[in-house]
Design a protein around this motif. Structure first.
Motif, mmCIF file in Angstrom:
data_model
loop_
_atom_site.group_PDB
_atom_site.id
_atom_site.type_symbol
_atom_site.label_atom_id
_atom_site.label_comp_id
_atom_site.label_asym_id
_atom_site.label_seq_id
_atom_site.Cartn_x
_atom_site.Cartn_y
_atom_site.Cartn_z
ATOM 1 N N ASP A 18 0.827 -1.163 0.060
ATOM 2 C CA ASP A 18 0.026 -0.169 0.008
ATOM 3 C C ASP A 18 0.867 1.395 0.085
ATOM 4 O O ASP A 18 0.369 2.368 0.062
ATOM 5 N N ASP A 19 1.994 1.224 -0.083
ATOM 6 C CA ASP A 19 2.932 2.461 -0.156
ATOM 7 C C ASP A 19 3.602 2.610 -1.648
ATOM 8 O O ASP A 19 4.397 1.832 -2.076
ATOM 9 N N PHE A 20 3.222 3.797 -2.142
ATOM 10 C CA PHE A 20 3.544 4.019 -3.484
ATOM 11 C C PHE A 20 4.549 5.177 -3.500
ATOM 12 O O PHE A 20 5.152 5.458 -4.404
ATOM 13 N N GLY A 21 5.040 5.276 -2.339
ATOM 14 C CA GLY A 21 6.263 6.523 -2.295
ATOM 15 C C GLY A 21 5.731 7.573 -2.213
ATOM 16 O O GLY A 21 4.524 8.039 -2.127
ATOM 17 N N ALA A 22 6.568 8.501 -2.684
ATOM 18 C CA ALA A 22 6.246 9.967 -3.042
ATOM 19 C C ALA A 22 5.308 10.108 -3.882
ATOM 20 O O ALA A 22 4.829 9.563 -4.957
ATOM 21 N N ASP A 23 4.250 11.120 -3.643
ATOM 22 C CA ASP A 23 2.793 11.263 -4.375
ATOM 23 C C ASP A 23 3.009 12.388 -5.549
ATOM 24 O O ASP A 23 2.151 12.541 -6.434
ATOM 25 N N SER A 24 4.217 12.469 -6.008
ATOM 26 C CA SER A 24 4.342 13.343 -6.894
ATOM 27 C C SER A 24 3.923 12.567 -8.212
ATOM 28 O O SER A 24 3.611 13.427 -9.305
ATOM 29 N N PHE A 25 3.677 11.456 -8.482
ATOM 30 C CA PHE A 25 3.145 10.693 -9.687
ATOM 31 C C PHE A 25 1.755 11.172 -9.960
ATOM 32 O O PHE A 25 1.319 10.777 -11.033
ATOM 33 N N ARG A 26 1.050 11.511 -8.778
ATOM 34 C CA ARG A 26 -0.359 11.533 -9.003
ATOM 35 C C ARG A 26 -0.693 12.740 -9.939
ATOM 36 O O ARG A 26 -1.709 12.414 -10.833
ATOM 37 N N GLU A 27 0.026 13.746 -10.102
ATOM 38 C CA GLU A 27 -0.651 14.719 -11.331
ATOM 39 C C GLU A 27 -0.574 14.225 -12.572
ATOM 40 O O GLU A 27 -1.594 14.148 -13.400
ATOM 41 N N GLY A 28 0.785 13.640 -12.965
ATOM 42 C CA GLY A 28 0.844 13.111 -14.053
ATOM 43 C C GLY A 28 -0.254 11.838 -14.615
ATOM 44 O O GLY A 28 -0.898 11.871 -15.669
ATOM 45 N N LEU A 29 -0.496 10.980 -13.360
ATOM 46 C CA LEU A 29 -1.198 10.172 -13.614
ATOM 47 C C LEU A 29 -2.866 10.498 -13.894
ATOM 48 O O LEU A 29 -3.423 10.088 -14.960
ATOM 49 N N GLU A 30 -3.109 11.717 -13.266
ATOM 50 C CA GLU A 30 -4.571 12.319 -13.214
ATOM 51 C C GLU A 30 -4.776 12.867 -14.604
ATOM 52 O O GLU A 30 -5.913 12.765 -15.556
ATOM 53 N N VAL A 31 -3.651 13.558 -15.139
ATOM 54 C CA VAL A 31 -3.663 14.120 -16.335
ATOM 55 C C VAL A 31 -3.777 13.163 -17.481
ATOM 56 O O VAL A 31 -4.606 13.607 -18.571
ATOM 57 N N LEU A 32 -2.854 12.266 -17.414
ATOM 58 C CA LEU A 32 -3.076 11.183 -18.356
ATOM 59 C C LEU A 32 -4.256 10.650 -18.427
ATOM 60 O O LEU A 32 -5.104 10.316 -19.783
ATOM 61 N N LEU A 33 -5.246 10.245 -17.305
ATOM 62 C CA LEU A 33 -6.275 9.488 -17.457
ATOM 63 C C LEU A 33 -7.344 10.449 -17.749
ATOM 64 O O LEU A 33 -8.218 10.043 -18.749
ATOM 65 N N GLY A 34 -7.301 11.759 -17.572
ATOM 66 C CA GLY A 34 -8.409 12.738 -18.220
ATOM 67 C C GLY A 34 -8.354 12.621 -19.781
ATOM 68 O O GLY A 34 -9.272 12.569 -20.328
ATOM 69 N N ALA A 35 -7.131 12.526 -20.167
ATOM 70 C CA ALA A 35 -6.902 12.730 -21.613
ATOM 71 C C ALA A 35 -7.259 11.421 -22.211
ATOM 72 O O ALA A 35 -7.864 11.610 -23.322
ATOM 73 N N LEU A 36 -7.131 10.373 -21.624
ATOM 74 C CA LEU A 36 -7.507 9.059 -21.858
ATOM 75 C C LEU A 36 -8.844 9.006 -22.326
ATOM 76 O O LEU A 36 -9.568 8.490 -23.421
ATOM 77 N N ASP A 37 -9.555 9.465 -21.420
ATOM 78 C CA ASP A 37 -11.300 9.389 -21.242
ATOM 79 C C ASP A 37 -11.752 10.379 -22.231
ATOM 80 O O ASP A 37 -12.709 10.007 -22.603
ATOM 81 N N ARG A 38 -11.254 11.599 -22.377
ATOM 82 C CA ARG A 38 -11.825 12.649 -23.128
ATOM 83 C C ARG A 38 -11.232 12.492 -24.684
ATOM 84 O O ARG A 38 -12.025 13.186 -25.488
ATOM 85 N N GLN A 39 -10.009 12.006 -24.863
ATOM 86 C CA GLN A 39 -9.577 12.391 -26.206
ATOM 87 C C GLN A 39 -9.224 11.259 -26.868
ATOM 88 O O GLN A 39 -9.207 11.061 -28.193
ATOM 89 N N ALA A 40 -8.892 9.997 -26.319
ATOM 90 C CA ALA A 40 -8.001 8.845 -26.887
ATOM 91 C C ALA A 40 -9.089 8.028 -27.919
ATOM 92 O O ALA A 40 -8.659 7.460 -28.792
ATOM 93 N N ARG A 41 -10.253 8.171 -27.692
ATOM 94 C CA ARG A 41 -11.076 7.205 -28.289
ATOM 95 C C ARG A 41 -10.655 5.750 -28.548
ATOM 96 O O ARG A 41 -10.386 5.322 -29.682
ATOM 97 N N LEU A 42 -10.261 5.169 -27.326
ATOM 98 C CA LEU A 42 -9.635 3.747 -27.560
ATOM 99 C C LEU A 42 -10.402 2.723 -27.864
ATOM 100 O O LEU A 42 -11.832 2.777 -27.524
ATOM 101 N N ASN A 43 -9.968 1.926 -28.689
ATOM 102 C CA ASN A 43 -10.889 0.611 -29.015
ATOM 103 C C ASN A 43 -10.620 -0.475 -27.907
ATOM 104 O O ASN A 43 -9.707 -0.100 -26.849
#
Length: 380
Positions: A18-43
């Protein structure tokens, strides 16, 4: 689409950690997931692969932190004088990394450990199950884009992806919001801090050897890299941008086109022009700011004509010997990979908006810099 919290919880459930270490990764993860949801149109294939990849990175973070908790002495490892390869893609940098990997006196990032650095290689007895057979299929895309070797060197992008600040994701999907964040807003300092953390883990329990690392994308974030690796040196490969950008965009299209039924080639052309022209400008600023003496430059034509001599000149600059075993390994690798090393782009440049006359103005300053940089290397 999955949210960051749900994906993190799934990683926790799957690993029991349950320890991910420093939470600096959260911003990039959330920006990435938002872009995947709104823009990627994945199959469906794209959703399975990309979200599975995100889960893999999250699980690896949990495992990295677990190893540090159990063995805090890992942090005592020193990463000194690493050599980073960078520059435009398709400039011979991958072939150079394979040649450098023939030196038994150095350490490089193996393909099989890049996405799964845990457990540390020194702790695995016998054959490591992460090492695929030589005949293993290519993971993504439909073509061989670079030399393939399960034990060969891999770019730093997977390690950077552990902080979710990596160019690798935009090669998988149409995610302009993430690409813009990566170029304009992302702070890569935490990314390189975490890369150093993983390099220590990979090095732990093995003889200390100088690292040979590589990713063209480092040109975008040299200030942050320098903050974390202040004794790093750099080998920069060069080629006319009009000879490479169509090939790079075509690689992106080959991969993205497998993960989405909506492929925008024009966007991929614009993305690569912006990314790489910005990267070249940032590299020039960094070099002209007092770091020029830390760079060795190799022109693509010289690399193609006599790669062994180019590596020899690089090693003379590094003050390191080229052993007989190293030279024999390089010659053997080059001879066995003598076939054409890159596919000719299949597309019309107009499909990507990458006609040469449209590319050149964006790289005029870079082309002037190359003449200066490669001339200095030849004189040295």
């Amino acid at each position: 689409m999955p949210e960051a919290g749900a994906l993190m919880q799934a990683a926790v459930t799957g690993t029991g950690l349950d320890d991910f270490g420093a939470d600096s990764f959260r911003e990039g993860l959330e920006v990435l997931l938002g872009a995947l949801d709104r823009q990627a149109r994945l199959n469906p294939r794209g959703e399975a692969y990309i979200y599975g990849r995100i889960q893999l990175h999250l699980r690896q973070r949990l495992q990295v932190e677990q190893w540090y908790q159990c063995h805090p002495e890992i942090d005592d490892e020193q990463i000194t004088n690493p050599l980073f390869g960078l520059g435009l893609p398709r400039t011979g940098s991958t072939a150079l990394s394979f040649l450098l990997a023939q030196d038994p006196a150095v350490r490089y990032l193996h393909s099989w450990e890049a996405t799964q650095p845990c457990p540390p290689p020194s702790t695995v007895a016998g054959n490591d199950p992460r090492i695929p057979p030589a005949a293993a299929p290519v993971e993504v895309g439909s073509r061989h884009h670079v030399p393939q070797d399960p034990n060969g060197p891999m770019e730093c992008l997977d390690l950077m992806a552990l902080d979710f600040t990596s160019q690798i994701f935009q090669a998988f999907a149409h995610i302009p919001a993430y690409s813009n964040w990566l170029l304009d807003k992302a702070d890569f300092t935490s990314t390189y801090v975490y890369q150093r953390r993983v390099l220590k883990l990979l090095q732990w329990g093995q003889p200390t050897r100088p690292w040979r690392l590589k990713s063209p994308a480092h040109v975008l974030s040299l200030k942050a890299l320098d903050d974390v690796f202040p004794d790093a040196r750099f080998v920069m490969t060069h080629r006319d941008p009009t000879d490479v950008l169509l090939s790079v965009a075509d690689v992106y299209a080959d991969i993205v086109g497998g993960f989405s039924d909506h492929l925008d080639r024009r966007y991929l052309g614009e993305l690569n022009v912006r990314q790489w022209s910005t990267g070249m400008a940032r590299a020039a600023t960094f070099r002209d700011g007092g770091a020029g003496h830390r760079f060795f430059d190799i022109d693509f034509r010289g690399m193609t004509a006599d790669p062994i001599e180019q590596v020899g000149a690089l090693y003379r600059w590094l003050g390191a010997p080229v052993s007989a075993e190293f030279e024999a390994g390089m010659r053997g690798w080059w001879e066995s990979n003598a076939q054409p090393r890159e596919a000719v782009p299949r597309a019309d440049p107009a499909e990507y908006g990458l006609e040469p006359d449209l590319i050149r103005p964006h790289f005029a300053g870079y082309l002037e810099d190359v003449r200066r940089w490669t001339g200095a290397t030849q004189e040295g």
